[in-house]
Scaffold this motif. Structure first.
Motif, short mmCIF file in Angstrom:
data_model
loop_
_atom_site.label_atom_id
_atom_site.label_comp_id
_atom_site.label_asym_id
_atom_site.label_seq_id
_atom_site.Cartn_x
_atom_site.Cartn_y
_atom_site.Cartn_z
N TRP A 16 -1.09 -3.08 3.87
CA TRP A 16 0.16 -2.50 3.97
C TRP A 16 0.86 -2.52 2.30
N LEU A 19 -0.71 -0.60 -0.12
CA LEU A 19 -0.45 0.81 -0.20
C LEU A 19 1.02 0.99 -0.79
N GLY A 56 -1.47 4.23 6.68
CA GLY A 56 0.17 3.90 6.10
C GLY A 56 0.77 3.78 7.34
N VAL A 87 5.06 4.88 4.35
CA VAL A 87 3.86 4.17 3.42
C VAL A 87 2.49 4.93 3.65
N ALA A 88 1.89 5.36 2.59
CA ALA A 88 0.73 5.97 2.71
C ALA A 88 -0.26 5.90 1.65
N GLU A 93 -1.03 10.94 2.19
CA GLU A 93 0.54 11.19 2.27
C GLU A 93 0.95 12.08 3.50
#
Length: 348
Positions: A16, A19, A56, A87-88, A93
């Protein structure tokens, strides 16, 4: 690809944070240390997975108010996190935003009350439901040049003069900048609370989130993402203190306090310039003053992003509630405008 919800990041914590660091606008308020330190009782991580690989997701808090779910972005409240978004992973995305939007828009009645959204982010563009933009606030920033001298030369003359004169005067009185390490965090936080309260008192809502903020600062220091600075003399007297977050080459100014004594005038500006100088020397690329259009921020920045507060309803009961609240706001605004016009006519 699948979407799951978990109460903590658990095994996905490191991924996480990796990213977050790759995002176009890597907000410190999306980092795991901030989210875990400021977690609300019903915080959830909506994670989008490809097999066991994290693509994400989004951190939210979910509460029940009568028949409705009330969903806010994790950490929302008196600490006012900014630039929040999904978040990606790079290249994923759109898929992540679509999956998160589907989760938020699943059957049921819920209010999506999202403050601190990055205006140009994918979440702001894909929040499902019907609703309104409650506010839009500028977040000034500056791209940092190669040298501190170049940065200073681009500031207004009044600020340059304040920094130069106060820097000489305070140095002569024995004041110098010090970056605080983890071992000194408790004393520094006590200084921040004292100076901030003496300056702002009841005008500041920040201290209402103090316990979570202290946990976040300690966790962020341990992760290497918090800069905690004091301008103090050899006797330990603190003229100014500032806390900034440092993530992926960006420095974000978060909170500060300064002495109101006459002999310490200009201390806050001196300390901030020293912090920006250190950021430039260490290769940082941006200084972000976060949300707020206060005039002083324009002295330190030369560009601005938007931070928005959206409130939308999903499901008929939630949409009806949003529509009724919007109608009340419009009516109050109309009454206020009429009252102002009547007052002006009477004075004329």
């Amino acid at each position: 690809m699948r979407t799951v919800t978990l109460p903590t990041l658990g095994q996905y914590q490191q991924r996480w944070d990796e990213l977050v660091a790759t995002m176009a606008l890597p907000s410190p308020f999306l980092c795991s240390w901030w989210l875990e330190a400021t977690a609300a009782p019903r915080q959830e991580f909506v994670l989008v997975l490809d097999g066991d690989d994290l693509l994400g997701g989004l951190a939210v808090s979910v509460a029940r108010r009568g028949r409705l779910e009330w969903v806010t972005l994790a950490g929302s409240g008196p600490l006012e996190p900014d630039h929040l978004d999904v978040v990606a992973a790079p290249g994923a995305e759109e898929r992540v935003a679509y999956a998160v939007s589907n989760w938020l828009g699943r059957p049921g009645n819920r209010i999506l009350d999202f403050a601190g959204l990055a205006a140009g982010g994918r979440l702001a563009r894909t929040v499902p439901g019907r609703g309104v933009v409650l506010s839009s606030t500028p977040a000034p920033y500056v791209t940092l040049p190669a040298t501190a001298a170049e940065y200073l030369s681009g500031r207004p003359g009044a600020l340059r003069s304040t920094i130069k004169r106060a820097e000489k005067r305070l140095a002569k009185a024995g004041y110098a900048p010090h970056r605080i390490e983890l071992a000194g965090v408790d004393d520094a936080l006590e200084n921040l609370q004292r100076l901030h309260d003496s300056r702002w008192g009841d005008e500041s809502g920040f201290l209402a989130g103090w316990p979570g903020f202290c946990r976040a600062v300690q966790a962020g220091l341990a992760a290497g993402h918090v800069g905690l600075w004091e301008l103090r003399n050899d006797d330990g007297d603190v003229a100014a203190i500032e806390i900034d977050f440092e993530v992926a080459g960006r420095v974000s100014f978060y909170q500060a306090g300064r002495s109101t004594s006459h002999e310490c005038r200009g201390a806050g500006s001196v300390l901030r310039y020293q912090i920006i100088s250190a950021a430039i020397d260490s290769g940082k690329v941006e200084f972000d003053l976060l949300r707020g259009g206060e005039p002083y921020k324009a002295d330190w920045a030369n560009a601005s992003r938007g931070v928005v507060h959206l409130r939308k309803g999903v499901g008929p009961a939630a949409v009806a509630l949003i529509a009724a609240a919007d109608a009340r706001r419009q009516l109050q605004s109309l009454r206020g405008a009429r009252a102002s016009a009547a007052s002006g006519a009477a004075l004329g």
